[in-house]
Scaffold this motif. Structure first.
Motif, PDB file in Angstrom:
ATOM      1  N   LYS A 135     -24.876 -11.316 -25.032  1.00 18.68           N
ATOM      2  CA  LYS A 135     -25.868 -10.567 -25.804  1.00 18.68           C
ATOM      3  C   LYS A 135     -26.946 -11.508 -26.329  1.00 18.68           C
ATOM      4  O   LYS A 135     -28.134 -11.156 -26.371  1.00 18.68           O
ATOM      5  CB  LYS A 135     -25.188  -9.832 -26.953  1.00 18.68           C
ATOM      6  CG  LYS A 135     -26.100  -8.911 -27.727  1.00 18.68           C
ATOM      7  CD  LYS A 135     -25.337  -8.117 -28.765  1.00 18.68           C
ATOM      8  CE  LYS A 135     -26.254  -7.167 -29.531  1.00 18.68           C
ATOM      9  NZ  LYS A 135     -25.496  -6.373 -30.547  1.00 18.68           N
ATOM     10  N   LEU A 136     -26.532 -12.704 -26.758  1.00 20.15           N
ATOM     11  CA  LEU A 136     -27.465 -13.707 -27.255  1.00 20.15           C
ATOM     12  C   LEU A 136     -27.370 -14.942 -26.370  1.00 20.15           C
ATOM     13  O   LEU A 136     -26.293 -15.546 -26.248  1.00 20.15           O
ATOM     14  CB  LEU A 136     -27.139 -14.075 -28.710  1.00 20.15           C
ATOM     15  CG  LEU A 136     -27.240 -12.936 -29.729  1.00 20.15           C
ATOM     16  CD1 LEU A 136     -26.731 -13.402 -31.086  1.00 20.15           C
ATOM     17  CD2 LEU A 136     -28.674 -12.433 -29.841  1.00 20.15           C
ATOM     18  N   ALA A 137     -28.465 -15.339 -25.783  1.00 20.16           N
ATOM     19  CA  ALA A 137     -28.444 -16.472 -24.856  1.00 20.16           C
ATOM     20  C   ALA A 137     -28.272 -17.805 -25.576  1.00 20.16           C
ATOM     21  O   ALA A 137     -27.674 -18.736 -25.041  1.00 20.16           O
ATOM     22  CB  ALA A 137     -29.734 -16.487 -24.038  1.00 20.16           C
ATOM     23  N   TYR A 138     -28.800 -17.895 -26.819  1.00 22.17           N
ATOM     24  CA  TYR A 138     -28.780 -19.165 -27.538  1.00 22.17           C
ATOM     25  C   TYR A 138     -27.617 -19.237 -28.531  1.00 22.17           C
ATOM     26  O   TYR A 138     -27.224 -18.225 -29.130  1.00 22.17           O
ATOM     27  CB  TYR A 138     -30.085 -19.355 -28.311  1.00 22.17           C
ATOM     28  CG  TYR A 138     -31.288 -19.642 -27.444  1.00 22.17           C
ATOM     29  CD1 TYR A 138     -31.601 -20.946 -27.065  1.00 22.17           C
ATOM     30  CD2 TYR A 138     -32.108 -18.608 -27.005  1.00 22.17           C
ATOM     31  CE1 TYR A 138     -32.722 -21.210 -26.271  1.00 22.17           C
ATOM     32  CE2 TYR A 138     -33.219 -18.863 -26.207  1.00 22.17           C
ATOM     33  CZ  TYR A 138     -33.516 -20.171 -25.851  1.00 22.17           C
ATOM     34  OH  TYR A 138     -34.611 -20.431 -25.073  1.00 22.17           O
ATOM     35  N   SER A 139     -27.097 -20.464 -28.716  1.00 24.93           N
ATOM     36  CA  SER A 139     -26.081 -20.740 -29.733  1.00 24.93           C
ATOM     37  C   SER A 139     -26.556 -21.917 -30.578  1.00 24.93           C
ATOM     38  O   SER A 139     -26.976 -22.957 -30.041  1.00 24.93           O
ATOM     39  CB  SER A 139     -24.732 -21.087 -29.098  1.00 24.93           C
ATOM     40  OG  SER A 139     -24.172 -19.975 -28.450  1.00 24.93           O
ATOM     41  N   TRP A 140     -26.480 -21.758 -31.871  1.00 24.39           N
ATOM     42  CA  TRP A 140     -26.860 -22.823 -32.800  1.00 24.39           C
ATOM     43  C   TRP A 140     -25.763 -23.889 -32.777  1.00 24.39           C
ATOM     44  O   TRP A 140     -24.596 -23.602 -33.019  1.00 24.39           O
ATOM     45  CB  TRP A 140     -27.038 -22.216 -34.183  1.00 24.39           C
ATOM     46  CG  TRP A 140     -27.455 -23.159 -35.262  1.00 24.39           C
ATOM     47  CD1 TRP A 140     -27.814 -24.472 -35.151  1.00 24.39           C
ATOM     48  CD2 TRP A 140     -27.544 -22.843 -36.660  1.00 24.39           C
ATOM     49  NE1 TRP A 140     -28.126 -24.993 -36.376  1.00 24.39           N
ATOM     50  CE2 TRP A 140     -27.968 -24.016 -37.313  1.00 24.39           C
ATOM     51  CE3 TRP A 140     -27.304 -21.688 -37.400  1.00 24.39           C
ATOM     52  CZ2 TRP A 140     -28.148 -24.061 -38.697  1.00 24.39           C
ATOM     53  CZ3 TRP A 140     -27.491 -21.725 -38.779  1.00 24.39           C
ATOM     54  CH2 TRP A 140     -27.912 -22.895 -39.422  1.00 24.39           C
ATOM     55  N   GLU A 141     -26.133 -25.153 -32.507  1.00 23.17           N
ATOM     56  CA  GLU A 141     -25.154 -26.230 -32.377  1.00 23.17           C
ATOM     57  C   GLU A 141     -25.245 -27.282 -33.482  1.00 23.17           C
ATOM     58  O   GLU A 141     -24.233 -27.677 -34.051  1.00 23.17           O
ATOM     59  CB  GLU A 141     -25.329 -26.938 -31.015  1.00 23.17           C
ATOM     60  CG  GLU A 141     -25.183 -26.038 -29.797  1.00 23.17           C
ATOM     61  CD  GLU A 141     -23.753 -25.616 -29.519  1.00 23.17           C
ATOM     62  OE1 GLU A 141     -22.834 -26.117 -30.193  1.00 23.17           O
ATOM     63  OE2 GLU A 141     -23.556 -24.774 -28.629  1.00 23.17           O
ATOM     64  N   LEU A 142     -26.456 -27.764 -33.777  1.00 16.78           N
ATOM     65  CA  LEU A 142     -26.644 -28.870 -34.719  1.00 16.78           C
ATOM     66  C   LEU A 142     -27.711 -28.531 -35.754  1.00 16.78           C
ATOM     67  O   LEU A 142     -28.575 -27.694 -35.518  1.00 16.78           O
ATOM     68  CB  LEU A 142     -27.090 -30.145 -33.992  1.00 16.78           C
ATOM     69  CG  LEU A 142     -26.343 -30.598 -32.742  1.00 16.78           C
ATOM     70  CD1 LEU A 142     -26.998 -31.859 -32.181  1.00 16.78           C
ATOM     71  CD2 LEU A 142     -24.881 -30.836 -33.039  1.00 16.78           C
ATOM     72  N   VAL A 143     -27.626 -29.233 -36.889  1.00 10.85           N
ATOM     73  CA  VAL A 143     -28.661 -29.124 -37.913  1.00 10.85           C
ATOM     74  C   VAL A 143     -28.909 -30.509 -38.489  1.00 10.85           C
ATOM     75  O   VAL A 143     -27.980 -31.321 -38.623  1.00 10.85           O
ATOM     76  CB  VAL A 143     -28.264 -28.120 -39.023  1.00 10.85           C
ATOM     77  CG1 VAL A 143     -27.002 -28.571 -39.745  1.00 10.85           C
ATOM     78  CG2 VAL A 143     -29.411 -27.929 -40.016  1.00 10.85           C
ATOM     79  N   GLU A 144     -30.152 -30.789 -38.814  1.00  9.55           N
ATOM     80  CA  GLU A 144     -30.496 -32.055 -39.457  1.00  9.55           C
ATOM     81  C   GLU A 144     -30.123 -31.981 -40.929  1.00  9.55           C
ATOM     82  O   GLU A 144     -30.515 -31.052 -41.635  1.00  9.55           O
ATOM     83  CB  GLU A 144     -31.990 -32.332 -39.293  1.00  9.55           C
ATOM     84  CG  GLU A 144     -32.401 -33.721 -39.749  1.00  9.55           C
ATOM     85  CD  GLU A 144     -33.857 -34.020 -39.440  1.00  9.55           C
ATOM     86  OE1 GLU A 144     -34.133 -35.045 -38.806  1.00  9.55           O
ATOM     87  OE2 GLU A 144     -34.718 -33.198 -39.839  1.00  9.55           O
ATOM     88  N   THR A 145     -29.356 -32.962 -41.414  1.00  9.70           N
ATOM     89  CA  THR A 145     -28.923 -32.974 -42.813  1.00  9.70           C
ATOM     90  C   THR A 145     -29.832 -33.828 -43.683  1.00  9.70           C
ATOM     91  O   THR A 145     -29.913 -33.646 -44.880  1.00  9.70           O
ATOM     92  CB  THR A 145     -27.482 -33.496 -42.924  1.00  9.70           C
ATOM     93  OG1 THR A 145     -27.404 -34.804 -42.326  1.00  9.70           O
ATOM     94  CG2 THR A 145     -26.519 -32.557 -42.213  1.00  9.70           C
ATOM     95  N   ALA A 146     -30.477 -34.797 -43.096  1.00 11.88           N
ATOM     96  CA  ALA A 146     -31.423 -35.696 -43.756  1.00 11.88           C
ATOM     97  C   ALA A 146     -32.140 -36.413 -42.619  1.00 11.88           C
ATOM     98  O   ALA A 146     -31.713 -36.316 -41.464  1.00 11.88           O
ATOM     99  CB  ALA A 146     -30.686 -36.703 -44.649  1.00 11.88           C
ATOM    100  N   PRO A 147     -33.236 -37.126 -42.894  1.00  7.84           N
ATOM    101  CA  PRO A 147     -33.891 -37.847 -41.802  1.00  7.84           C
ATOM    102  C   PRO A 147     -32.901 -38.751 -41.064  1.00  7.84           C
ATOM    103  O   PRO A 147     -32.327 -39.670 -41.642  1.00  7.84           O
ATOM    104  CB  PRO A 147     -34.971 -38.653 -42.532  1.00  7.84           C
ATOM    105  CG  PRO A 147     -35.299 -37.825 -43.744  1.00  7.84           C
ATOM    106  CD  PRO A 147     -33.986 -37.222 -44.160  1.00  7.84           C
ATOM    107  N   GLY A 148     -32.655 -38.437 -39.806  1.00  2.34           N
ATOM    108  CA  GLY A 148     -31.718 -39.225 -39.013  1.00  2.34           C
ATOM    109  C   GLY A 148     -30.280 -38.757 -39.072  1.00  2.34           C
ATOM    110  O   GLY A 148     -29.450 -39.198 -38.280  1.00  2.34           O
TER     111      GLY A 148
END
Length: 232
Positions: A62-75
């Protein structure tokens, strides 16, 4: 665990209904992605955060994309897809990078045991008792450098501790493996203030002989890989 095909990036608009997230890709396209994380994701779902997503070519999804990562702070990055945790640990086991769990002939996933439960990994060898490994994906950090679990009340998690305790008392090895999917963690603790019930079940399990292991991850848009052990 490599991402194939490579992840695409964008900015988070909002996460809602637990498993949905609206994201604006760097291309300008606005999409709705699956969010494979049943927890609260405290501190990880801020509007405007840089995120990375995988895309499936399965036409039945139904949804082609899956959220995998997120930036927590620069780097800094966190892996929010709890469904990846077992594969990350299993891969590290196969590569011999978890010495505490080395020396078993076979490894099976999702094996039924206890009272209606399934163990994440069951390690077996004819020369030793089986090892029951329950894997917990850790993403919460409320103070710099400190990873915590859980990020919400988890009756299911407390039940897992009770099941592991019974295996330990019966003479098997029983392990709770905290996989910290963050690049900025230097230590780990159980979040007793969030879920006193889980904290009590965890301590009772340890007292019964359950082993607790904690490892961090290296995380990039190319792969997530087990990194190093943290002391509990």
């Amino acid at each position: 665990m490599k991402f194939d095909p490579p992840l695409v990036s964008g900015r988070l608009h909002k996460r809602y209904k637990r498993f949905l997230s609206d994201i604006r890709l760097d291309t300008g396209e606005e999409i709705t992605a699956h969010c494979a994380n049943p927890g609260s994701m405290m501190g990880l779902a801020k509007e405007g955060s840089r995120v990375w997503l995988s895309k499936s070519d399965n036409p039945k999804r139904k949804l082609a994309y899956s959220w995998e990562l997120v930036e927590t702070a620069p780097g800094g990055r966190a892996g929010i897809n709890t469904g990846k945790a077992n594969a990350i640990v299993e891969e590290a086991l196969a590569e011999g990078r978890i010495p505490e769990l080395a020396g078993y002939e076979t490894c099976r996933r999702e094996v039924k045991y206890g009272t209606g439960s399934r163990i994440d990994l069951l390690l077996e060898d004819p020369e030793k008792p089986p090892a029951y490994v329950e894997i917990k994906s850790v993403t919460l950090s409320r103070k710099p450098g400190i990873a915590e679990f859980p990020d919400a009340v988890t009756a299911r998690g407390a039940k897992h501790m009770e099941e592991l305790a019974r295996r330990a008392v019966a003479g098997d090895r029983a392990i709770v493996f905290f996989l910290v999917q963050r690049t900025d963690a230097e230590s780990f603790r159980v979040a007793e203030d969030i879920d006193p019930g889980y904290a009590k079940a965890f301590q009772a399990a340890v007292n019964a002989g359950v082993e607790a292991l904690c490892y961090t991850c290296d995380i990039s848009p190319e792969e997530i890989r087990l990194n190093r052990k943290l002391n509990l």
